[in-house]
Enzyme design. Sequence first.
Site, PDB file in Angstrom:
ATOM      1  CG  ASP A 131      -2.016  -1.033   1.147  1.00 53.95           C
ATOM      2  OD1 ASP A 131      -2.444  -1.353   0.030  1.00 53.95           O
ATOM      3  OD2 ASP A 131      -2.451  -1.512   2.202  1.00 53.95           O
ATOM      4  CG  ASP A 149      -6.595  -1.416  -1.823  1.00 52.61           C
ATOM      5  OD1 ASP A 149      -6.837  -2.621  -2.031  1.00 52.61           O
ATOM      6  OD2 ASP A 149      -5.697  -1.011  -1.062  1.00 52.61           O
TER       7      ASP A 149
END
Length: 178
Positions: A131, A149
């Site tokens: 991330d 995402d």
Amino acid sequence: MKKIIKILAIVFAVILLDQITKDLLLYLITGNVPLFAPAWTIVPMPYLMYHVCDIFNIVFTWNPGTSFSLFRSLGESAPIIIILATSFVTGFILYRLFTRAEKYEQIPLALIAGGAIGNLIDRIRFGAVIDFLDFHIAEYRWPAFNIADICICIGIGLYLLNWFIVYRRNIKNTKDGK
């Protein structure tokens, strides 16, 4: 056939964009992009930050859990459980997409499937998901996320919006006697 090509193009575009951005980040940090290695051997620091503007940073963080780091507490079995669950759900989405999806479901489900596969690739490669997008206002932070995402969230939003529009249209047609 045209439908299948359109769906596959969206799925592969999402996967490609997601993996390119993550590999670019790995390259900028380490100088190379390892194909398969445990996450902890690639970048020892759990969190690296580059300040872009007052509300946005580019960070490097490993997410061994699912969305918002859920299920991190499963311990060493977490990656295997999450890989199996993600594979099952993604397989179901792909089955629906290629066999019974309505026209309004195709693009949203393709975005969701592409994002899920992008994160699944990370879990298989590294045992965790990379991330790197970090938005915040003062000390209030949203959990870091990635391109996969974003595509999953957009896909879910479009799916719900399209479903609601079709639902409303069906109610209106029923009331009008059509």
